[in-house]
Design a protein around this motif. Structure first.
Motif, PDB file in Angstrom:
ATOM      1  N   SER A 166       0.828  -1.208   0.000  1.00 59.31           N
ATOM      2  CA  SER A 166       0.000   0.000   0.000  1.00 59.31           C
ATOM      3  C   SER A 166       0.860   1.254   0.000  1.00 59.31           C
ATOM      4  CB  SER A 166      -0.927   0.009   1.223  1.00 59.31           C
ATOM      5  OG  SER A 166      -1.871  -1.036   1.138  1.00 59.31           O
ATOM      6  N   THR A 167       1.933   1.222   0.795  1.00 53.27           N
ATOM      7  CA  THR A 167       2.823   2.381   0.856  1.00 53.27           C
ATOM      8  C   THR A 167       3.611   2.524  -0.436  1.00 53.27           C
ATOM      9  OG1 THR A 167       3.019   2.076   3.249  1.00 53.27           O
ATOM     10  CG2 THR A 167       4.621   3.509   2.212  1.00 53.27           C
ATOM     11  N   GLN A 168       3.970   1.409  -1.068  1.00 56.27           N
ATOM     12  CA  GLN A 168       4.641   1.478  -2.364  1.00 56.27           C
ATOM     13  C   GLN A 168       3.769   2.208  -3.376  1.00 56.27           C
ATOM     14  OE1 GLN A 168       5.412  -2.636  -3.271  1.00 56.27           O
ATOM     15  NE2 GLN A 168       7.304  -2.712  -2.062  1.00 56.27           N
ATOM     16  N   PHE A 169       2.491   1.872  -3.382  1.00 60.90           N
ATOM     17  CA  PHE A 169       1.550   2.512  -4.295  1.00 60.90           C
ATOM     18  C   PHE A 169       1.457   4.013  -4.009  1.00 60.90           C
ATOM     19  CE2 PHE A 169      -2.805   3.914  -5.269  1.00 60.90           C
ATOM     20  CZ  PHE A 169      -2.883   3.589  -6.614  1.00 60.90           C
ATOM     21  N   ARG A 170       1.366   4.366  -2.723  1.00 58.89           N
ATOM     22  CA  ARG A 170       1.276   5.779  -2.347  1.00 58.89           C
ATOM     23  C   ARG A 170       2.552   6.524  -2.703  1.00 58.89           C
ATOM     24  NH1 ARG A 170      -1.076   3.549   3.242  1.00 58.89           N
ATOM     25  NH2 ARG A 170      -3.288   3.425   2.659  1.00 58.89           N
ATOM     26  N   LEU A 171       3.702   5.876  -2.490  1.00 62.04           N
ATOM     27  CA  LEU A 171       4.977   6.531  -2.804  1.00 62.04           C
ATOM     28  C   LEU A 171       5.098   6.771  -4.302  1.00 62.04           C
ATOM     29  CD1 LEU A 171       7.726   7.630  -2.070  1.00 62.04           C
ATOM     30  CD2 LEU A 171       8.612   5.287  -2.035  1.00 62.04           C
ATOM     31  N   LYS A 172       4.669   5.823  -5.101  1.00 59.72           N
ATOM     32  CA  LYS A 172       4.726   6.020  -6.549  1.00 59.72           C
ATOM     33  C   LYS A 172       3.875   7.220  -6.968  1.00 59.72           C
ATOM     34  CE  LYS A 172       3.769   1.756  -7.950  1.00 59.72           C
ATOM     35  NZ  LYS A 172       3.600   0.641  -8.922  1.00 59.72           N
ATOM     36  N   ASN A 173       2.702   7.343  -6.376  1.00 60.67           N
ATOM     37  CA  ASN A 173       1.850   8.495  -6.695  1.00 60.67           C
ATOM     38  C   ASN A 173       2.505   9.808  -6.274  1.00 60.67           C
ATOM     39  OD1 ASN A 173      -0.215   7.056  -7.907  1.00 60.67           O
ATOM     40  ND2 ASN A 173      -1.391   6.818  -6.016  1.00 60.67           N
ATOM     41  N   ILE A 174       3.165   9.786  -5.107  1.00 64.45           N
ATOM     42  CA  ILE A 174       3.861  10.990  -4.635  1.00 64.45           C
ATOM     43  C   ILE A 174       4.968  11.377  -5.602  1.00 64.45           C
ATOM     44  CG2 ILE A 174       5.455  11.836  -2.865  1.00 64.45           C
ATOM     45  CD1 ILE A 174       3.741  10.346  -0.797  1.00 64.45           C
ATOM     46  N   LEU A 175       5.759  10.405  -6.033  1.00 66.42           N
ATOM     47  CA  LEU A 175       6.879  10.696  -6.937  1.00 66.42           C
ATOM     48  C   LEU A 175       6.374  11.221  -8.274  1.00 66.42           C
ATOM     49  CD1 LEU A 175       9.192   7.618  -6.210  1.00 66.42           C
ATOM     50  CD2 LEU A 175       9.514   9.983  -5.456  1.00 66.42           C
ATOM     51  N   LYS A 176       5.304  10.647  -8.771  1.00 62.75           N
ATOM     52  CA  LYS A 176       4.736  11.131 -10.030  1.00 62.75           C
ATOM     53  C   LYS A 176       4.236  12.560  -9.879  1.00 62.75           C
ATOM     54  CE  LYS A 176       3.220   6.562 -11.657  1.00 62.75           C
ATOM     55  NZ  LYS A 176       2.031   5.707 -11.934  1.00 62.75           N
ATOM     56  N   GLN A 177       3.589  12.835  -8.752  1.00 55.74           N
ATOM     57  CA  GLN A 177       3.086  14.180  -8.501  1.00 55.74           C
ATOM     58  C   GLN A 177       4.219  15.192  -8.389  1.00 55.74           C
ATOM     59  OE1 GLN A 177       1.502  15.108  -4.545  1.00 55.74           O
ATOM     60  NE2 GLN A 177      -0.264  16.074  -5.534  1.00 55.74           N
ATOM     61  N   GLN A 178       5.264  14.822  -7.648  1.00 54.46           N
ATOM     62  CA  GLN A 178       6.398  15.729  -7.494  1.00 54.46           C
ATOM     63  C   GLN A 178       7.020  16.055  -8.844  1.00 54.46           C
ATOM     64  OE1 GLN A 178       7.832  17.221  -4.599  1.00 54.46           O
ATOM     65  NE2 GLN A 178       5.845  16.609  -3.788  1.00 54.46           N
ATOM     66  N   ASN A 179       7.099  15.067  -9.701  1.00 49.81           N
ATOM     67  CA  ASN A 179       7.719  15.273 -11.006  1.00 49.81           C
ATOM     68  C   ASN A 179       6.797  16.015 -11.966  1.00 49.81           C
ATOM     69  OD1 ASN A 179       8.161  13.617 -13.956  1.00 49.81           O
ATOM     70  ND2 ASN A 179       9.926  14.644 -13.056  1.00 49.81           N
ATOM     71  N   LYS A 180       5.589  15.540 -12.126  1.00 52.28           N
ATOM     72  CA  LYS A 180       4.697  16.097 -13.149  1.00 52.28           C
ATOM     73  C   LYS A 180       4.090  17.431 -12.736  1.00 52.28           C
ATOM     74  CE  LYS A 180       5.370  12.567 -15.792  1.00 52.28           C
ATOM     75  NZ  LYS A 180       6.258  12.713 -16.985  1.00 52.28           N
ATOM     76  N   GLN A 181       3.668  17.551 -11.475  1.00 51.71           N
ATOM     77  CA  GLN A 181       2.977  18.762 -11.044  1.00 51.71           C
ATOM     78  C   GLN A 181       3.923  19.833 -10.501  1.00 51.71           C
ATOM     79  OE1 GLN A 181      -0.394  17.928  -8.486  1.00 51.71           O
ATOM     80  NE2 GLN A 181      -1.015  16.170  -9.697  1.00 51.71           N
ATOM     81  N   ASN A 182       4.984  19.396  -9.835  1.00 50.12           N
ATOM     82  CA  ASN A 182       5.892  20.353  -9.201  1.00 50.12           C
ATOM     83  C   ASN A 182       7.205  20.542  -9.949  1.00 50.12           C
ATOM     84  OD1 ASN A 182       3.936  20.530  -7.204  1.00 50.12           O
ATOM     85  ND2 ASN A 182       4.941  19.063  -5.856  1.00 50.12           N
ATOM     86  N   GLY A 183       7.420  19.754 -11.003  1.00 50.20           N
ATOM     87  CA  GLY A 183       8.629  19.914 -11.805  1.00 50.20           C
ATOM     88  C   GLY A 183       9.907  19.466 -11.134  1.00 50.20           C
TER      89      GLY A 183
END
Length: 248
Positions: A166-183
């Motif tokens: 579950s945490t792996q899934f959440r971490l992947k979403n966080i990393l994608k967000q940091q990259n795509k939304q925050n650059g």
């Protein structure tokens, strides 16, 4: 953002990293993969000036990392529990990190609310010191501290290794967000091919200290990597191959 020139590290006569050149552009999401002993962690530590190369240099935003200070203001990293202060509670540690970046306690508390799901009720206000947490929960603290810094460059070494699915899934979403939304430029080292191909748009494959493939992630990348590691290809000590595959 990151540029490497003629980088080499030798231990006891064995060359563990030998990278003539490569560049990571601002905003890229990079996955670094390879078998044990490929040189991934050594490369990470040279990028972070934790160890010095025997030859060559690493530049961050055009400035030499070795002995420099400016890059530390926009770089956040978690390689292992050695990055933590284990005699503090998670809250104390996070307040300390926030304070280093000019954040007051209330600001830290506000940001930690955004990590409620990631922490999953296991980190904050549990009355435990960091040393008493599981490796997975220590990783959560380390990643949380990185995110708190709001970096331009985020580097994580094996962040999926000790955390639950579950945490792996959440971490992947966080990393994608940091990259795509925050650059945020992200560099993630992992043995898990599924996770790294899901999160990263570019894969660097290391073998015996060399980057032997530089792959733009596509629908066929996972199968290609599984075939590579399944076949067990190796690289000659005398041959350097840098193969950039642009797959779209």
């Amino acid at each position: 953002m990151i540029e490497i020139k003629n980088l080499k590290k030798v231990y006891n006569g064995v060359t563990v990293v030998n990278v003539p050149s490569f560049e990571i552009k601002r905003g890229e999401s990079i996955g670094l993969i390879g078998n044990n002993g490929a040189g991934k962690t050594t490369l990470f530590r040279m990028i972070l000036d934790l160890i010095r190369p025997d030859e060559g240099e690493v530049l961050s935003k055009g400035q030499v990392v070795a002995g420099g200070e400016e890059w530390k203001n926009y770089t956040a990293s978690y390689l292992d529990e050695g990055f933590l202060i284990d005699y503090l509670t998670p809250e104390e540690y996070l307040y300390f990190i926030g304070g280093l970046h000019g954040q007051k306690k209330a600001q830290v508390d506000e940001y930690l609310l955004t990590l409620t799901e990631f922490f999953n009720g296991e980190i904050i206000r549990k009355g435990k010191y960091i040393r008493d947490l599981s490796k997975g929960n220590q990783c959560k603290v380390g990643v949380g501290a990185c995110l708190l810094q709001k970096p331009d460059l985020l580097m994580l070494d094996e962040p999926f290794a000790n955390i639950d699915p579950s945490t792996q899934f959440r971490l992947k979403n966080i990393l994608k967000q940091q990259n795509k939304q925050n650059g945020v430029t992200t560099i993630v080292s992992s043995h898990d091919l599924n996770h790294v191909t899901d999160v990263c748009e570019r894969i660097l494959l290391m073998e015996k200290g060399r980057i032997i493939k530089d792959i733009a992630t596509s629908s066929s990348t996972l199968a290609e990597l599984e075939e590579y590691f399944g076949v067990g290809q190796t690289v000659s000590n005398t041959t350097f191959e840098f193969d950039r595959e642009e797959n779209h």
